[in-house]
Design a protein around this motif. Structure first.
Motif, PDB file in Angstrom:
ATOM      1  N   SER A 161       1.204  -0.678   0.156  1.00 47.24           N
ATOM      2  CA  SER A 161       0.062   0.143   0.017  1.00 47.24           C
ATOM      3  C   SER A 161       0.525   1.432  -0.149  1.00 47.24           C
ATOM      4  CB  SER A 161      -1.009  -0.015   1.546  1.00 47.24           C
ATOM      5  OG  SER A 161       0.140  -0.016   2.395  1.00 47.24           O
ATOM      6  N   SER A 162       0.263   2.661  -0.269  1.00 46.96           N
ATOM      7  CA  SER A 162       1.089   3.929   0.250  1.00 46.96           C
ATOM      8  C   SER A 162       1.637   3.511   1.577  1.00 46.96           C
ATOM      9  CB  SER A 162      -0.251   5.134  -0.851  1.00 46.96           C
ATOM     10  OG  SER A 162      -1.139   5.233  -0.148  1.00 46.96           O
ATOM     11  N   ARG A 166       4.243   0.910   5.434  1.00 47.97           N
ATOM     12  CA  ARG A 166       3.091   0.023   4.292  1.00 47.97           C
ATOM     13  C   ARG A 166       2.735  -1.246   4.637  1.00 47.97           C
ATOM     14  NH1 ARG A 166       6.192   0.000  -1.029  1.00 47.97           N
ATOM     15  NH2 ARG A 166       7.961  -1.703  -0.173  1.00 47.97           N
TER      16      ARG A 166
END
Length: 661
Positions: free
Chosen positions: A565-566, A576
């Motif tokens: 994920s970001s 993340r």
């Protein structure tokens, strides 16, 4: 014997009466079922199904035989109306047989059968046999004649082997007249001439014969006023006239001399049949010498003159009262602690009958308990054997389960019916895994190239699946599917002969489904070399395949993961996440992946420090800004502008210091 008791009969000499009483009375109490007439035999009264009702029996005069006066008798034998009734009341828990009473009969008076009604009547079957009319009277004359003949021949012929039944002779002497006896004797004499010829020849004196009959059987002839007309016409004054033709008379044999020297004497009685409550015994007669009264063999006395054995009562004093204990009822519960009951009555025996008496007659005895606790077995109970399983769906609403079993008191698994179904814990329930999100899941690249030489490919598995990372946006996998194959090169390959099929390359997948390739070329062999030809130059040969699917082994469970994920922060260290799952060959969740190979699900990111933004116009305009900061006045725009540098510096160190703007 037919059912009427007639040897070789055709069942017409009697009548079978049977039926079923199905009426359900409206109130508790005694209700008549059927009347049993006098002379009934083979009596059978049976309740069709076990119930809380009872059968009762009493005479027409009102005397109770079984279960009278609201007192329930124990099963057993009970005498009444001239016969013996057997009363049965099954008490087994598993038995459905109702109670009954039976008797052989015949009855000597009318009896009435009743039901003590307590619950709906399941039906009572009754059956008995009644004799036909004139069944006995029609058989008497011939029997009497034969009995008279046997008696007189025995009396007149000492050498005869016919037996003499004392009771039979007594009945014969009462029922027949001397004239009939004379005719019977003559008839018997004419039939059995051989026996008559062996007798001593004496004129027949019917008066003496009558005296002999009456003297031996103890029957007086005073009831026969016409005795003199049966006197022998050849006798006068008790003397016989000799010279008559002996063939017209039955000769009479005198009593042997040796029998006149012995007679029968009472020698005592048998033992009483009961020690109390009125029993019975019989007189014993022995043959003795007439003068010395010394006992001798019974064969020396005249068996015909032996007195009949009469029954006499004995031990008529009442027996002590006792507590009569009935059988325990069924336990009120099939498992666990329950109660059971039994009937305890004060009873007393008299004249072979057991009567219910007042309880105070048994006060010298300790009364047995009428109720008791019981426990057929310990009740089984529900046990939760496992925790709740994982939800059946990765997201959305699904179900989860757990194991619930019925366990006996010894720890064995038993059928669910053994436990209380109303108390059964739930073994299935709904579970909500939240809204579903989707991401691409893929494995690591395979280590093998699809070919041994030249350019080939390596592969991996790619799946679009829902994930459970709540921080990810609720979006689909998108159209950019990650690559499943990538190129690989293992160097140049050598030529082969004719349609040359090279070796199959290694499978492109270490497990599961992959592909294999091989070189197929048209070669021409020369002496020490091979020449590559064009494919069309090998038209008559079937070209081998150069690619095929392959499966080395089942992959088993493998780790799949999504993209990262970001990062949660742009500087000074954030984190993340990605989702990692263990899936089996059929892409279902599994627990068999190697734990040490599990990919990381979280990692740090953007660890570089943040660069502060410098604003030349942001400076303190108030001489005492440290007081503003301490008083937390930077949340107000006035103080934030007046002490811009101090408020900004504190805000960078403590992001939540300024509160909401």
């Amino acid at each position: 014997m037919d059912k009427c008791g007639v040897c070789g009969g055709d069942n017409t000499a009697c009548k079978v009466v049977s039926g079923v009483f199905k009426h359900t009375p409206m109130k508790v109490g005694y209700h008549k079922i059927v009347e049993i007439p006098e002379g009934a035999t083979k009596i059978n009264i049976t309740e069709m199904i076990k119930s809380r009702n009872y059968l009762a029996l009493r005479t027409r005069s009102g005397r109770s035989i079984i279960n009278g006066n609201w007192a329930i008798d124990r099963p057993g034998k009970y005498e009444g109306v001239g016969t013996m009734f057997t009363y049965r009341r099954p008490n087994e828990i598993s038995s459905t047989t109702g109670e009954s009473f039976i008797a052989e009969g015949p009855t000597n008076e009318i009896a009435d059968v009743y039901m003590i009604y307590q619950q709906p009547n399941p039906g009572v079957h009754y059956e008995f046999i009644l004799p036909g009319e004139n069944l006995i009277s029609s058989q008497h004359p011939a029997n009497r004649r034969s009995e008279a003949s046997r008696f007189l021949i025995h009396r007149l012929s000492p050498v005869s082997s016919l037996d003499c039944d004392t009771h039979l002779l007594r009945r014969v002497a009462k029922d027949i007249t001397q004239s009939r006896a004379k005719s019977c004797v003559e008839a018997e004499y004419n039939i059995n001439t051989a026996a008559a010829s062996s007798l001593l020849v004496y004129p027949l004196n019917t008066q003496n014969m009558g005296d002999t009959l009456n003297g031996q059987l103890g029957v007086s002839d005073s009831s026969n006023p016409n005795r003199e007309e049966y006197e022998n016409p050849h006798s006068q004054g008790g003397r016989d006239y000799p010279g008559r033709n002996p063939e017209s008379h039955v000769p009479a044999a005198p009593q042997p001399r040796r029998q006149q020297d012995y007679n029968w004497k009472q020698a005592g009685t048998t033992e009483c049949t009961a020690t109390c409550g009125r029993g019975s015994r019989f007189v014993i007669f022995r043959c003795v010498q007439r003068v010395s009264h010394e006992e001798v063999s019974d064969g020396l006395c005249d068996s015909g003159s032996k007195p009949s054995t009469e029954e006499e009562p004995c031990n008529v004093q009442a027996c002590p009262a006792f507590w009569d204990i009935g059988e325990w009822s069924e336990c009120s519960k099939t498992c666990g602690l329950g109660m059971q009951h039994r009937q305890v009555l004060c009873r007393q025996v008299y004249a072979n009958r057991t009567l219910t008496v007042q309880p105070n007659r048994c006060q010298h005895l300790e009364k047995p308990e009428t109720t008791s606790t019981c426990q057929l077995k310990i009740c089984s109970e529900w046990q939760i054997r496992t925790e709740w399983s994982l939800c059946a769906v990765p997201c959305g609403v699904g179900q989860r389960s757990r194991e619930v079993r019925c366990v006996s008191n010894v720890g064995d698994f038993v059928d669910d019916e053994e436990c209380n179904m109303k108390l059964r814990p739930n073994d299935i329930e709904n579970c909500d895994m939240g809204p579903c999100a989707k991401s691409w899941f893929f494995t690591e690249w395979g280590n093998r190239c699809s070919v041994d030489c030249g350019v080939g490919v390596r592969s991996r598995s790619v799946l679009c699946m829902t994930n459970h990372i709540s921080s990810l946006p609720l979006e689909g996998c998108g159209q950019e599917r990650p690559a499943e194959v990538m190129a690989c090169n293992n160097g140049l390959c050598e030529s082969r002969v004719q349609w040359f099929a090279g070796s199959w390359s290694q499978c492109s997948a270490e497990c599961g489904s992959g592909t294999q390739q091989r070189e197929v070329v048209c070669l021409q062999k020369s002496e020490d070399s091979f020449t590559v030809l064009q494919p069309f130059e090998c038209p008559s040969l079937e070209r081998p395949l150069n690619q095929q699917t392959c499966t080395l082994k089942a992959c088993g469970a493998k780790w799949y993961h999504t993209d990262w994920s970001s990062c949660s922060k742009s500087c000074e260290g954030g984190f993340r996440v990605r989702e990692v799952r263990c899936l089996s060959d059929d892409m279902t969740p599994s627990d068999h992946c190697e734990a040490q190979l599990r990919p990381e699900e979280r990692e740090t990111c953007n660890t570089e420090p943040c660069a502060p933004e410098i604003d030349e116009n942001c400076r303190d305009k108030y001489f005492n800004c440290n007081v503003v900061v301490q008083a937390r006045l930077c949340v107000y725009n006035y103080y934030k502008a007046a002490c811009c540098a101090s408020c900004t510096r504190v805000a960078n160190r403590h992001p939540g210091f300024l509160g909401r703007r």
